[in-house]
Scaffold this motif. Structure first.
Motif, PDB file in Angstrom:
ATOM      1  N   TYR A 152       1.043  -1.146  -0.078  1.00 51.94           N
ATOM      2  CA  TYR A 152       0.070  -0.165   0.061  1.00 51.94           C
ATOM      3  C   TYR A 152       0.659   1.326   0.065  1.00 51.94           C
ATOM      4  O   TYR A 152       1.857   1.447   0.309  1.00 51.94           O
ATOM      5  CB  TYR A 152      -0.920  -0.061   1.169  1.00 51.94           C
ATOM      6  CG  TYR A 152      -0.145   0.446   2.372  1.00 51.94           C
ATOM      7  CD1 TYR A 152      -0.688   1.767   2.843  1.00 51.94           C
ATOM      8  CD2 TYR A 152       0.544  -0.337   3.180  1.00 51.94           C
ATOM      9  CE1 TYR A 152      -0.044   2.399   3.989  1.00 51.94           C
ATOM     10  CE2 TYR A 152       1.197   0.352   4.233  1.00 51.94           C
ATOM     11  CZ  TYR A 152       0.833   1.728   4.946  1.00 51.94           C
ATOM     12  OH  TYR A 152       1.472   1.854   5.978  1.00 51.94           O
ATOM     13  N   SER A 153       0.124   2.534  -0.326  1.00 56.71           N
ATOM     14  CA  SER A 153       0.979   3.578  -0.365  1.00 56.71           C
ATOM     15  C   SER A 153       0.626   4.294   1.138  1.00 56.71           C
ATOM     16  O   SER A 153      -0.548   4.267   1.586  1.00 56.71           O
ATOM     17  CB  SER A 153       0.251   4.493  -1.375  1.00 56.71           C
ATOM     18  OG  SER A 153       0.834   5.834  -1.297  1.00 56.71           O
ATOM     19  N   SER A 182      -4.518   4.245  -1.166  1.00 56.29           N
ATOM     20  CA  SER A 182      -4.745   2.961  -1.152  1.00 56.29           C
ATOM     21  C   SER A 182      -6.243   2.608  -1.140  1.00 56.29           C
ATOM     22  O   SER A 182      -6.978   3.161  -0.246  1.00 56.29           O
ATOM     23  CB  SER A 182      -3.993   2.151  -0.153  1.00 56.29           C
ATOM     24  OG  SER A 182      -2.521   2.519  -0.449  1.00 56.29           O
TER      25      SER A 182
END
Length: 392
Positions: free
Chosen positions: A51-52, A57
């Motif tokens: 994920y970011s 996300s």
């Protein structure tokens, strides 16, 4: 006692989600600690979602996921809301503290800054600066502690916030940083909030034609060797104990999943130490005799040297040498020798499985009992207690 049937939820492997990015060394170190815990203690089935750290996300999968617990770096409101809505046991690994009532495991920023401050003070610096990014709580914490340490000694302090100095162009950001660096008094010691910023500082120093480490010494945090050894010159960096961070977080989550009440919400992990490289490996001391004596101590601290040995390489009386040492580094020559040896002992306690006796021989202590007494005086713990507390 009711014995659960085979195949029941009780006997199944626990399903644990890891919402931890893999894009940086700090997070990867946490994952190594989780892996170590699982191999030694548990039988988890892991679901890891890349994920970011921004708000882009997608965590809708959590609504359908049939899990038992979550380890997460909760760094934005979307992650906080998504994991909190599951109702599952959660351990946070972020300094943002967006879910303040759940247990969290994080680096001890005070201890990180203390290491950096001592590193620079030992080298004789009297001007200090911090470059961080106020978007992150851990950066703000490190800025706060570094400022306090500096002011405690009465030295000038300067700071620069990359978050407030953002530009559309990376080149414009670098040029503004160059202007700021050129405005500082020199020599100066600069702490970067983490290694990526340290790399930016070194780049700006090259463009400004500022000599590193003679005019500007730089230290980062995370000891991401890909960054620290690619930089020019190689970047000194503080090594956080990410293995223990991940390990302890996994242990706490296991307890939560087993129904144990966790009373200690805050769990701070001390760093391992400093990887000293060329960016800070200098003595910024005006007194050449003190500088010469310090070089001698660092080259010979483990050869059973005494203060009398220093008097042979410097044309000073013992009293004069002690006076100058206290003036420039705040310690006597004997205390400096002890500090160097104790640091070596700490390093060996955490990075090896050597016995206390073997460590004492390497650091050239006369006997184990003397080492233990001196170590406890310096740290408040015996060598065995220190190893148990700080090593997974």
């Amino acid at each position: 006692m009711t014995i659960p049937q085979e195949g029941s939820k009780f006997n199944q492997r626990k399903q644990v989600a890891l919402i931890i990015e893999t894009s940086n060394e700090y997070a990867r170190g946490i994952l190594r600690g989780v892996r170590k815990y699982i191999r030694e203690n548990s039988n988890w089935s892991i679901f890891i979602e890349e994920y970011s750290r921004d708000n882009t996300s997608d965590f809708t999968w959590l609504k359908q996921w049939d899990g038992d617990g979550i380890l997460a770096r909760i760094e934005n409101k979307r992650i906080a809301k998504s994991v909190n809505n599951t109702g599952l046991p959660i351990v946070d690994l972020s300094a943002f503290r967006l879910l303040p009532k759940i247990p969290f495991v994080e680096t001890d920023d005070y201890s990180i800054v203390k290491l950096a401050s001592e590193h620079f003070l030992e080298r004789g610096f009297r001007n200090f600066a911090f470059i961080g990014n106020s978007r992150f709580n851990w950066s703000k914490n490190r800025h706060h502690h570094f400022c306090n340490f500096t002011k405690e000694f009465g030295f000038p302090f300067f700071d620069y916030d990359l978050f407030l100095s953002q530009h559309d162009s990376r080149i414009d950001e670098r040029d503004e940083l160059v202007k700021w660096l050129l405005s500082l008094p020199r020599p100066i010691a600069i702490m970067a909030a983490y290694d990526n910023i340290g790399l930016q500082i070194l780049e700006a120093c090259r463009f400004a034609k500022i000599a590193v480490p003679e005019e500007v010494a730089v230290i980062g945090v995370d000891n991401d060797t890909l960054i620290t050894e690619l930089s020019d010159p190689p970047l000194s960096s503080i090594t956080p104990n990410t293995i223990k961070t991940g390990y302890n977080a996994a242990l706490i989550l296991e307890q939560l999943m087993n129904g144990t009440e966790i009373k200690q919400i805050e769990n701070l992990i001390e760093p391992v130490g400093i990887a000293t490289r060329q960016s800070s490996d200098v003595l910024a001391i005006d007194d050449p005799l003190v500088a010469k004596a310090l070089h001698y101590i660092r080259d010979n601290a483990f050869n059973n040297i005494k203060v009398n040995d220093l008097l042979k390489v410097t044309p000073l009386s013992r009293r004069a040498l002690e006076h100058r040492f206290i003036k420039y580094i705040g310690r006597t020559p004997h205390e400096e020798i002890t500090v160097i040896k104790i640091k070596k002992v700490k390093e060996l306690l955490l990075e090896t499985d050597l016995t206390i006796a073997n460590i004492g021989e390497i650091a050239n202590f006369s006997n184990t009992e003397y080492l233990s007494v001196l170590f406890k005086k310096e740290t408040g713990l015996t060598p065995s207690e220190y190893r148990k507390k700080n090593k997974t």
